[in-house]
Design a protein around this motif. Sequence first.
Motif, PDB file in Angstrom:
ATOM      1  N   UNK A 246     107.494-120.524  30.466  1.00  0.00           N
ATOM      2  CA  UNK A 246     106.638-119.833  31.422  1.00  0.00           C
ATOM      3  C   UNK A 246     106.737-118.327  31.358  1.00  0.00           C
ATOM      4  N   UNK A 247     106.981-117.708  32.506  1.00  0.00           N
ATOM      5  CA  UNK A 247     107.004-116.260  32.635  1.00  0.00           C
ATOM      6  C   UNK A 247     108.224-115.643  31.955  1.00  0.00           C
ATOM      7  N   UNK A 248     108.106-114.372  31.585  1.00  0.00           N
ATOM      8  CA  UNK A 248     109.276-113.595  31.182  1.00  0.00           C
ATOM      9  C   UNK A 248     110.214-113.486  32.385  1.00  0.00           C
ATOM     10  N   UNK A 249     111.508-113.548  32.130  1.00  0.00           N
ATOM     11  CA  UNK A 249     112.485-113.450  33.217  1.00  0.00           C
ATOM     12  C   UNK A 249     113.495-112.358  32.917  1.00  0.00           C
ATOM     13  N   UNK A 250     114.544-112.303  33.737  1.00  0.00           N
ATOM     14  CA  UNK A 250     115.529-111.241  33.570  1.00  0.00           C
ATOM     15  C   UNK A 250     116.143-111.224  32.190  1.00  0.00           C
ATOM     16  N   UNK A 286     115.758-107.755  29.875  1.00  0.00           N
ATOM     17  CA  UNK A 286     116.920-107.127  29.230  1.00  0.00           C
ATOM     18  C   UNK A 286     116.663-106.904  27.747  1.00  0.00           C
ATOM     19  N   UNK A 287     116.179-107.921  27.074  1.00  0.00           N
ATOM     20  CA  UNK A 287     115.972-107.811  25.632  1.00  0.00           C
ATOM     21  C   UNK A 287     114.936-106.781  25.249  1.00  0.00           C
ATOM     22  N   UNK A 309     107.510-100.815  28.390  1.00  0.00           N
ATOM     23  CA  UNK A 309     106.974-101.982  27.689  1.00  0.00           C
ATOM     24  C   UNK A 309     107.434-103.287  28.343  1.00  0.00           C
ATOM     25  N   UNK A 310     108.688-103.330  28.767  1.00  0.00           N
ATOM     26  CA  UNK A 310     109.227-104.537  29.397  1.00  0.00           C
ATOM     27  C   UNK A 310     108.484-104.857  30.690  1.00  0.00           C
ATOM     28  N   UNK A 311     108.289-103.848  31.528  1.00  0.00           N
ATOM     29  CA  UNK A 311     107.601-104.063  32.807  1.00  0.00           C
ATOM     30  C   UNK A 311     106.140-104.425  32.574  1.00  0.00           C
ATOM     31  N   UNK A 312     105.507-103.771  31.601  1.00  0.00           N
ATOM     32  CA  UNK A 312     104.109-104.081  31.281  1.00  0.00           C
ATOM     33  C   UNK A 312     103.945-105.538  30.857  1.00  0.00           C
ATOM     34  N   UNK A 313     104.842-106.022  29.997  1.00  0.00           N
ATOM     35  CA  UNK A 313     104.725-107.401  29.519  1.00  0.00           C
ATOM     36  C   UNK A 313     105.053-108.395  30.630  1.00  0.00           C
TER      37      UNK A 313
END
Length: 409
Positions: A246-250, A286-287, A309-313
Amino acid sequence: MTGLILTLNSGSSSLKFAVYRPVDFGELTEKDCVLHGAIDEVGEHSGFRAFDNAGNILVDETLPAEISCGDRPARGVRNEVIIPCLEWIEAHIGSEVLIAAGHRILHGGPHYTQPTRFSKQVLADLTALIPLAPLHQPACLAPVSTLEKTRPDLQQFACFDTNFHQTLPEVAKRLPLPRRYSETGVRRYGFHGLSYAYIASRLPEIAPDIATGRVIVAHLGNGASLCALRNGVSIETTMSLTALDGLIMGTRTGAIDPGAVIYMLQTEQRSADDVVDILYRQSGLLGISGVSSDMRLLRKENGNFSVKQAIELFTYRIVQEIGALIAVLGGLDALVFTAGIGEHDAALRHDVCSAFAWMGIVLDQSRNDQMSSVISAEDSKICVFVEPTNENLMICRAVLGCLNESRSS
């Protein structure tokens, strides 16, 4: 009813708990909570916090070095930390007695579809599901063994995150693998069920006109997922066989091309354990950011390109999956944000809702900034809510149901 009920909600490095004083076997509410808190193991220290029902601090301390030091398990909170905290709880409640403990268990597999009293067989069956939940299942089960050894007369119950999604239509449960896999329980289950069950129980109170309508709940925390509700029951969700989908997570990938896993195995010659570690612990926010899995810290690094980029994705994937759930529901009456990020990150809520302006979502920026219960504007065609979740309450209600059934039989 005489006696108190302890609820335990284990994470990878923390354990949230609460104690409830039920009135007979009636409907349990937040008012029946005697105390709540958490045990956190961060760095070299073990912290213990507890609050009364009004939010007043009862205890907030770092545990002594002889307790905090020592080897720690890969997942979960150590026995040496749980036991003194349990003793503090028992001392605080005085002459009152704990009569049962309820545990949030991530995965129930195909056979455990209702809250269940623990036995040696139940514990063995749930331990066998660790490959489907390597990050969470060991942490969820560790306190069960601790209480069994130190409080053998205390009834213990498993309350499953997978239960709420039993209402998924059969087509939504299938994975496109050879049939032999589905016959052994390899299918879509869904998670965060205790959280979604709580929100579903709150909808008739906070929004009776739409409680039976088409609602999407966004549980956004270090673990993140979405759930589509119709008539208050789950008809689709973003997590699947495991809490990795599903969604990207921590620190988790969310949905990725399986070819990336094949690449790790074949080209990079990674072991299966390496792949598990990469997918569950090194990826996600994190990654991508290379900074942190904590959205609060990432927001402070707004000049960092990788963080951006992390927050955007993260935001893009939420919007993408909400769109898919709207299609399944055939429209949308309400959107509910819950859990750590969902409840506290106004910028994320703004960005997600702005993506659905074409559907008629209009956000009231002042309400959003103030984290009001309703953050949509008066002229919004779709209602948007911020609603804190309460998994401990749902655990205790499940335990009460089991005790009530036992008393009646």
